[in-house]
Structure formats: C-alpha cells, structure tokens
Design a protein around this motif. Structure first.
Motif, PDB file in Angstrom:
ATOM      1  N   GLU A   3       0.833  -1.193   0.000  1.00 31.91           N
ATOM      2  CA  GLU A   3       0.000   0.000   0.000  1.00 31.91           C
ATOM      3  C   GLU A   3       0.873   1.250   0.000  1.00 31.91           C
ATOM      4  O   GLU A   3       1.994   1.249   0.531  1.00 31.91           O
ATOM      5  N   PHE A   5       0.689   5.702   0.473  1.00 34.87           N
ATOM      6  CA  PHE A   5      -0.123   6.721   1.129  1.00 34.87           C
ATOM      7  C   PHE A   5       0.319   8.117   0.705  1.00 34.87           C
ATOM      8  O   PHE A   5       1.455   8.329   0.276  1.00 34.87           O
ATOM      9  N   THR A   9      -0.623  11.880   5.159  1.00 31.87           N
ATOM     10  CA  THR A   9      -1.041  10.752   5.983  1.00 31.87           C
ATOM     11  C   THR A   9       0.151  10.142   6.704  1.00 31.87           C
ATOM     12  O   THR A   9       0.086   9.839   7.902  1.00 31.87           O
ATOM     13  N   GLN A 224       0.558   3.491  12.131  1.00 34.05           N
ATOM     14  CA  GLN A 224      -0.807   3.011  11.964  1.00 34.05           C
ATOM     15  C   GLN A 224      -1.527   3.938  10.996  1.00 34.05           C
ATOM     16  O   GLN A 224      -1.804   5.089  11.323  1.00 34.05           O
ATOM     17  N   MET A 225      -1.811   3.424   9.786  1.00 36.24           N
ATOM     18  CA  MET A 225      -2.432   4.257   8.758  1.00 36.24           C
ATOM     19  C   MET A 225      -3.585   3.505   8.103  1.00 36.24           C
ATOM     20  O   MET A 225      -3.510   2.298   7.894  1.00 36.24           O
ATOM     21  N   LYS A 226      -4.636   4.247   7.781  1.00 38.59           N
ATOM     22  CA  LYS A 226      -5.795   3.689   7.100  1.00 38.59           C
ATOM     23  C   LYS A 226      -5.981   4.380   5.755  1.00 38.59           C
ATOM     24  O   LYS A 226      -5.362   5.393   5.472  1.00 38.59           O
ATOM     25  N   GLU A 227      -6.849   3.806   4.949  1.00 34.64           N
ATOM     26  CA  GLU A 227      -7.236   4.381   3.664  1.00 34.64           C
ATOM     27  C   GLU A 227      -6.031   4.686   2.771  1.00 34.64           C
ATOM     28  O   GLU A 227      -5.677   5.844   2.540  1.00 34.64           O
ATOM     29  N   PRO A 228      -5.376   3.650   2.283  1.00 38.12           N
ATOM     30  CA  PRO A 228      -4.251   3.887   1.381  1.00 38.12           C
ATOM     31  C   PRO A 228      -4.697   4.576   0.106  1.00 38.12           C
ATOM     32  O   PRO A 228      -5.805   4.347  -0.381  1.00 38.12           O
TER      33      PRO A 228
END
Length: 540
Positions: A3, A5, A9, A224-228
């Motif tokens: 992924e 980003f 982000t 900690q990351m969301k929504e690539p």
C-alpha cells in the motif's frame, strides 16, 4: 498487498510515533537502514571499501540528519565519506556524530550563485562512486528552490552523460519529487534505490515519478495508517484472488468470454485475444468475426468456438476498422447489450474510440464499474478530448496524459463510471470508488505488437470467471472486486512477459544487477500465462 499513502497521511502518523520514542532514536534507525542498504548494493556490485568514495548531499531538517547519521555509520565501516552541507541549518546532533566518525565536512557558501554552487556539487559528485540524497524530504511541496534546483539539474546532467558508474541512494523520496499524483513539476534527483520511512509514498507508485525511485526499501516505523491512496498486488494476492475451478465446475461455470475482434483490414487481431483468454483459464472462448478470420483463429487455437452464444464477459474492439461499417455496427450493438444487461464488458483498442456511439444507446448514458476501458496514453487522450476535457485548448494531448496519468485515469473513471486500465510501464487501474491500483514488473520488451491484445484477453478471462462465480452465488461484482480482478490480470500479463523474456518472476536482489532479458513477441507472452498463474497459486 503493498500500500502507498499520501505524504500528509504518513507525516501525521509519523509525528505520533516520534513523540512516543526517545529523541533521535527513529532517525538513527532510519539512517542505519540507509547505511545497510548502501553497503548491500555496493557488495552486490563488487565494490571494495578502500576504493569507494561516498558523497552525502546534506540539506536541513530530518532528511539531512538521516544522511549525516548514515555517513557516520559508513565512515565507521571504513568508507571514505564526504558530507556536502547545502543548508545553513544542518541537524546539529547528526552533524556532531558525522564529525566524530571522521566524515569529511564541507560547508557550501550559500551566498554564491546557484550556478557556482551546482558546479561545486557536480565536481564532488564526479569524484564519488555513491551519492546519498539527503537534501529535502516530504515536508516540502512544489518545486525545488535555488540553489538546489540548479544542483539537481547539474548532477542529473552528469549522471545522464553515462561517463560514471554510480550508486544513487535517496532518503525517503528523491529530492524534488514532492507531488502525491506522480507529476514532475521541476528539477529532481533520480535514485537507484530509495530507502523510504514509515510508509510508501504515493509518488513511488505513480508515473512518471515512479520511474525515478529505483528499488524501494521500506523502513518500518510501526505507523498506523488507514485508507491507502494506492495498492499494488503481489504474487500472494493474485494467487488468493485467482478463480480456481472446483470438482463440480465445467466449461460454462468457469466463465465464457465472447471476443468481437478483427475486421477485413485486420483479420487476425482476434488471435491474441482468444489465446490470452483461453490460457488465462476461461472455460470457453467464443470468437465472433469475419469467416476467414474465424477459420484462421480456429486453426491456431482450435479450442475456441466460432459464433455468438451465452457468455459472462464480452471483449470488443481489437482490430476493428472504423471504416468497416458492418463490424462497427456489430461492436456497438453487442457492447450496448452487455452494458444494458450488466454483463462485464471490456472495451479495448478500436472500441474505445467508439465509446460515444456506445454510450449514446445505453439507458442513463453511463457505464458501470463492470465495464473496463483499457486505453494506452494516446487512446486515453482521444477519449478525454471526446468527453470535452481540456476545454478550449483543443482537447487533451498524449503528452499531457503521460505527464499525469493518475489524474487523467481517475478523471476517465469518474466521467464514464467504468473501471479504467491505463496501460504503461506502470499500469494504473482506477474506478469511481476505492483505492487506485498500480501494477508494474513487465520488462521493456513487453511493448510489442499484440501484447495489448493478450492483456485484453486475460482481463476478459478473469472478469468472466469472477462473473460466473457471482452468478452462482447470486450477487453482483463490487467496484473493489472488479478493480482487484483487473489488477490481477495485469500482474499475470507482466509476469508472463518476464518469463517469456527469460527473467525471474520477481526479484529484489541487488546481486542480480540490471537484467534486461531478451526480445519477445506477443505469442511468447500468451504461452507463459499458465506458468505465471501457477506461480501465483503456489505463493498464496
């Protein structure tokens, strides 16, 4: 799945982690990875410590600090290191560590002209076998400012002269590549390997910027990351996604592809589509085309069936002569029928230019995500212009698409409602919903006549197989399922091309160096499709 980003982000997640760790610990960890990666690549090239001079191009802030710490580690290993300080505010603790490790420090007089500074940097670069780019990180937007812009131009010109064999190492991102959409707005540094921190940046996945990152090594900082922003399928992902027949399956439940390709002017274009679809696992491939072409195709690929029939995916367009009115009429009618009934539809080659005719006959005037457009940059430019993009400038040119393919690919997906497969050395898959896919790995030999027809056949096959599964379970394919299926087809095509060219399926081993493989033709790619799929299934 890999992924990527957006910079913002990553920086937000990074700031949180930095606050939770002892001061400087993460910078030293990142610098250690830069040092280790540099040594790894030098050893792979057979470089001797005593004969290797390393130049660090040092800017201010954390990026420059990473570079200085990395130079200190390399100096302790015996390498001759020079830190060229191109900032009036270098990282103090990192600079002290470099001085303690006996790194040669040269502070550049920034009051001089940009040209003078650039010439000095080029002289130092010419004398080194390794360049470590620690000038500017992700905290900067826009273009490089002077004197760094001139330094980038001068050093890039030196590299492109090909008089030097040098290892270029970038820290986090190559300096000057600041955009999230892959554009290159100004001068920049290229890299052979980029050691990126915390998370992959979207520009490393998007052309043309992606072409200048080299190999990418990720330093895991526990973010900690969301929504690539982007995703890239690997062998394990493709193996898990690829439809595998079960004990009760037969040719009709495995997915039937109907291919409408070829015309009197290009009678045998359908060969590559049919073979690509058949070798990718479709239960049956139907060919609809001129009688003489059908005879030739069946002679080459006797497993195919001639004539219209029930199918789970319609592939139209390759080899359709726009002057052949009867074939154009047939393509438009079949495409409209598929789009209206919800059957997956692949519009390739000539059918892309027929989009206005097709869409004018579809209720609602839009395609759905189950329709796949497969343009290269030139076809995308024509379709964008037909859709009114570019305003009063006379439409959109191929060069504009190549300069910003992510933006234009997404525009097409949003405007048409379809899933868009924008072909290139890095192929992008965009839809109106979800993350964009970015697939790469094909050798440069892949750009050969008929290669796109093979890819269209693979896309048709995987769509038909997923549609057959959906029909059995009574559900419809979602946008994310279609995008992932198309991305898996692109992966298979790339790996089949690698196998055909005599290259391994995947490699991140610097000891292999740059392996170019051998020339191939489209039929070579088609024949290796089963091997590529088998490899993916083994990895799942």
């Amino acid at each position: 799945m890999i992924e990527a980003f957006e910079k913002r982000t990553v920086r937000q997640a990074e700031a949180k982690v930095v606050a939770e760790h002892p001061q400087g610990s993460l910078m030293k960890k990142a610098a250690g990875e830069v040092s280790d990666t540099t040594v790894e690549f030098l050893l792979a090239r057979g470089a001797k410590v005593e004969e290797t001079r390393i130049l660090g191009l040092v800017g201010g802030g954390d990026n420059g600090g990473d570079c200085l710490y990395a130079l200190s580690y390399l100096a302790k290993l015996g390498y001759s290191c020079l830190a060229l300080i191109l900032s009036d505010k270098p990282h103090k603790k990192a600079l002290a560590a470099a001085e303690k490790a006996e790194v040669t420090i040269e502070r550049v007089d920034l009051s001089g002209s940009a040209r003078q500074i650039a010439r000095l940097a080029a002289r130092r670069a010419r004398a080194a076998q390794v360049w470590i780019d620690g000038l500017v990180g992700t905290g900067v937007n826009g273009k490089l400012r002077e004197p760094l812009a001139q330094v980038a131009k001068e050093i890039s010109r030196l590299y492109e002269s090909r008089r030097l064999k040098v290892l270029r190492v970038a820290i986090d991102i190559p300096s000057g590549i600041f955009t999230d959409d892959g554009r290159l707005p100004g001068p920049f540094f290229g890299a052979d390997v980029t050691v990126t921190m915390g998370g992959r940046k979207s520009s490393s996945f998007l052309p043309p910027a992606a072409y200048h990152f080299g190999k990418v090594r990720l330093v895991d900082l526990g973010l900690q990351m969301k929504e690539p922003r982007l995703a890239r399928l690997e062998a394990t992902d493709v193996g898990a996604l690829w439809p595998v027949p079960g004990v009760e399956d037969h040719k009709y439940t495995r997915g039937v592809v109907q291919v409408v390709a070829g015309s009197s002017s290009f009678p045998l274009t359908g060969v590559m589509c049919v073979e690509g679809a058949g070798r990718a696992g479709a239960g049956m491939v139907r060919y609809v085309g001129p009688e003489d072409a059908a005879f030739a195709i069946l002679s080459r690929f006797p497993e195919a069936v001639s004539g219209v029939g029930k199918h789970q995916c319609l592939l139209v367009g390759p080899g359709i002569d726009p002057q052949d009115n009867s074939r154009v009429h047939e393509v438009v009618n079949q495409a409209v029928q598929a789009a209206t009934t919800g059957i997956p539809l692949v519009l390739d080659a000539g059918a892309i230019d027929l989009y206005p005719q097709i869409i004018s006959q579809i209720p609602g005037g839009n395609l759905t995500h189950r329709a796949v457009l497969t343009p290269h940059a030139g076809e995308a430019a024509r379709l964008l212009s037909a859709l009114g993009a570019g305003g009063g400038r006379g439409g959109v040119s191929r060069a504009e698409v190549e300069a910003s393919p992510a933006a234009w690919g997404q525009y097409l997906a949003d405007k048409t409602g379809a899933t868009v497969l924008l072909k290139g050395a890095v192929t992008l898959i965009a839809s109106a919903e979800g993350a964009m896919f970015s697939q790469t790995g094909a050798p440069f030999w892949t750009g050969t006549a008929g290669s796109g027809d093979v890819l269209a056949g693979i896309v048709g096959a995987v769509m038909a197989q997923h549609q057959a599964r959906a029909e059995q379970t009574g559900h419809q394919l979602s946008p994310s399922q279609v995008s992932a299926a198309v991305a898996s087809a692109v992966w298979v095509h790339a790996m089949a091309a690698r196998k055909a060219a005599g290259l391994p399926f995947t490699t991140d081993d610097p000891s292999r160096g740059v392996s170019l493989g051998a020339p191939i033709v489209a039929t070579d790619i088609a024949r290796q499709i089963p091997q590529a799929i088998a490899y993916a299934l083994e990895q799942a």
